[in-house]
Write a protein that holds these residues in place. Structure first.
Motif: not given
Length: 111
Positions: A30-38, A69-73
């Protein structure tokens, strides 16, 4: 910490991992989450949040919310920057979790 040896635990963990991978994959598509997150990165969020909660529960019981919230942001795609280290593999994350009690080093049992 060592996960308890219980019937069906491995299958349950695999199911949870598959659900998390599906959610991460859809958010990345969807493009809302950074592509390198696992999904392994998510395990570290859970571990860190449990320690924050433990440390602040008697002083500021809702403090964990700010840190979460800081991490999720930072997971948002628009915040993505190259990372200095690659993500852990599933096996590395498992070995790290099992090794938290200090009884396991490089020779942790395989998952």
């Amino acid at each position: 910490m060592r996960p308890p040896e219980a019937a069906g635990l491995a299958a349950t963990q695999d199911r949870i991992g598959a659900i998390a991978a599906g959610i991460v994959g859809r958010a990345q598509e969807q493009g809302s989450l950074r592509p390198d997150l696992t999904t392994e990165d998510l395990a570290f969020v859970i571990w860190s949040q449990s320690r924050i909660n433990q440390a602040t529960r008697d002083v500021a019981p809702r403090a964990w919310r700010r840190h979460l919230h800081l991490m999720v942001d930072g997971f948002r795609a628009e915040h993505a920057r190259p990372q200095p280290e690659p993500p852990l593999t599933g096996e590395q994350a498992y070995r790290a979790m099992v090794g938290l009690n200090g009884t396991c080093t490089a020779q942790c049992p395989p998952r």
